[in-house]
Motif scaffolding. Sequence first.
Motif, PDB file in Angstrom:
ATOM      1  N   GLN A 213      25.317  38.055  44.744  1.00 58.09           N
ATOM      2  CA  GLN A 213      26.457  37.901  43.683  1.00 58.09           C
ATOM      3  C   GLN A 213      26.073  37.886  42.122  1.00 58.09           C
ATOM      4  N   GLN A 217      27.450  40.405  39.570  1.00 56.93           N
ATOM      5  CA  GLN A 217      28.071  39.941  38.123  1.00 56.93           C
ATOM      6  C   GLN A 217      27.307  40.376  36.998  1.00 56.93           C
ATOM      7  N   ARG A 220      28.038  43.832  36.271  1.00 53.56           N
ATOM      8  CA  ARG A 220      29.379  43.882  35.724  1.00 53.56           C
ATOM      9  C   ARG A 220      29.514  43.481  34.372  1.00 53.56           C
ATOM     10  N   GLY A 417      31.647  44.495  43.449  1.00 51.95           N
ATOM     11  CA  GLY A 417      31.621  43.442  42.472  1.00 51.95           C
ATOM     12  C   GLY A 417      31.275  43.762  41.046  1.00 51.95           C
ATOM     13  N   ASP A 418      30.525  44.780  40.954  1.00 52.51           N
ATOM     14  CA  ASP A 418      30.037  45.330  39.674  1.00 52.51           C
ATOM     15  C   ASP A 418      31.039  45.947  38.947  1.00 52.51           C
ATOM     16  N   LYS A 635      30.285  33.618  44.283  1.00 46.65           N
ATOM     17  CA  LYS A 635      30.496  34.717  43.298  1.00 46.65           C
ATOM     18  C   LYS A 635      31.118  33.693  41.781  1.00 46.65           C
ATOM     19  N   LEU A 639      28.882  33.440  38.100  1.00 46.20           N
ATOM     20  CA  LEU A 639      29.412  33.831  36.809  1.00 46.20           C
ATOM     21  C   LEU A 639      29.364  32.410  36.102  1.00 46.20           C
TER      22      LEU A 639
END
Length: 670
Positions: A213, A217, A220, A417-418, A635, A639
């Motif tokens: 993750q 992330q 992203r 997730g990206d 996740k 973040l």
Amino acid sequence: MSRLESIKGIGPRMKDKLNRNQIYDAFDLIRRFPKRYEVYHLTTLKDAADGARITIEAKVTSVPTVAYIRKNFNRLSFQVVIEGRPFKVAIFNRDYLRNILDIGEDIVLTGSMDRTKNTFTATTLKLKRNFKNEIEPIYNIDGISDKQFHKFANQAMDDYASFIDDDLPQELQEKYKLIPYHELLRIVHQPHTMKELDKITRRIKYEELFKFQLKMQYTRLKNRSKKSYLKAYDLQAVKDFIASLPYELTNDQKRATNQIIKDIKSPYIMNRLLQGDVGSGKTVVAAITVLAVLSSGYQVAMMAPTEILAKQHYRTFYKWFEHLPYDVLLLTGKLTATERSEILDKVKHQDNVLLIGTHALFSDDVHYDNLGYVITDEQHRFGVEQRKKLREKGYQPDVLYMSATPIPRTLAISLFGDMDITTIREKPASRQAVETKLFSLKQMDLVYMLMEEELRKNHQIYVVTPLILESETTDLSNAQNVFRQLRNHFKDYSIGLMHSKIKQDNKEQVMKLFEENKINILVSTTVIEVGVDIANATMMVVFDSDRFGLSQLHQLRGRIGRSTIKSYCLLLHRDDDEVKERLEIMETTDDGFALSEQDLRLRGPGEFFGYRQSGDMKFEQADIVQDAHILEIAKQDALDILQQKDNYYNPKYQPLFKYLKAQLRKTNLD
């Protein structure tokens, strides 16, 4: 210093074997953790459940016999007594054991039993004198035995483990009571108790999912920070287009449109997935956003996986935009040199262009004037490099990926997730529910009768099979056989045949005849899964439906029910209770998201989406279905760390960011 040759027993040949398994130094040996563990702890009949994996003592009471079932597959059978109760034991591909299994020999069996039949199916068998209550690591290294690899890993541990740092932040270890890395390394290759095994599993699962993750992330957040050109679109033109539609947008469509247009007008590039159930109206949402970009003076490219789907999109968009000052163009491999040249000239010199096509859109001779928006439909059918090539035709264009396969939440977090994700669940009020019924092959006469009823109403039928040609190794139905059977049975009707081996021109001819209702029944493989929209087709018959995933059956079913006429989906299956039970959910729901969740549970992530970032999805211990709750936590933890800019310079996070940097260098994220 950490060369493989420094480990006793590793010579040139063994080094080559290890290299083939992506093991290049002693640290790789240490970090190649067991895939699983065989737990050999003796139990008793009283504590053993039928069907569960157990290890238990037994005494041999008969001479073993071997049955050779087929090449490289045999069964060793013999009688035993377990705590005074007789059982028949079967173990596969262990014919060599018959030489050591004398009557009266005490043995230890691992496997499962069925008390009702007095049978025991063994996976492992040991003589009692050689048995130890233990937990045995299983590595599954190609060409190297578990015992051999275990020896190498232990020596590498003794010599080099002290040089390995723990890069998982201390605060997370304390928060979830995870063992430190040096303790994990001490026990991971040889745990002695179930408590130790639990400690190992908790640390590895969390760390795998957290680091995965972290990478997703970071990508992203980085994508969201990339600058793009501001697109000042014509709001009134967008409102007028929406008002001209012959139906009211659903709430989900309005929300999706707003999310995408908000991204388009922001100064940062969009990297968004638009997913929705069959018939939820993703294309009209895409059309509204295309119009917004065109009105801002930028070009749009829309890539589809097949010419059939590209042509359908072309017809749809041409009809929507024909009274607007924009050129809708179709670029396929079937154009004449003159036609292609005219299209390429417009693309090179005009900014009011929507170009629709297949992978031809990123050919070397296609030069865009001002590409600002790229849409990839059925995006999972394209490779990362193909999508990247199209994006690079413009300067930081906004990107929208579309998927008609509803993706379960767990997979969406993992695979995409990206990206930012927009989901349309609500279906337009006009969309007909399709009645679905299961039939065994013994009920073929009834199926023919129901097909006949639809044909008499001048309705059309899709018939889908899993194979094109007859196979020697399977008894599955195939398109050519079914085509012949239906032609014999429905002599008064026209039958068409469609599959991937038919030439493109012939495919188009067949589809044209079907669209014009000159073909009554279309026999096909799954090539009609997407991109075919025939309102008069009211029945779908799927042979060997048990060979398809639930999501794929739902996609097939989505080809019908496209008008106000009642539609039916008939699923033919093997006469098997387990098969029937799996398929019964198709009769009770048309919610693609519920079906996709069920599919994921039954078939696993590899079967559901085997094509995107498959390398990233290969976890040693974690399972994104069973460990979905850990994935969600991981996740958020990733973040929390990434969104605080000070953390990038904080010494306590430096080992983690060093790991991230190394991973990003060798990962090709889309």
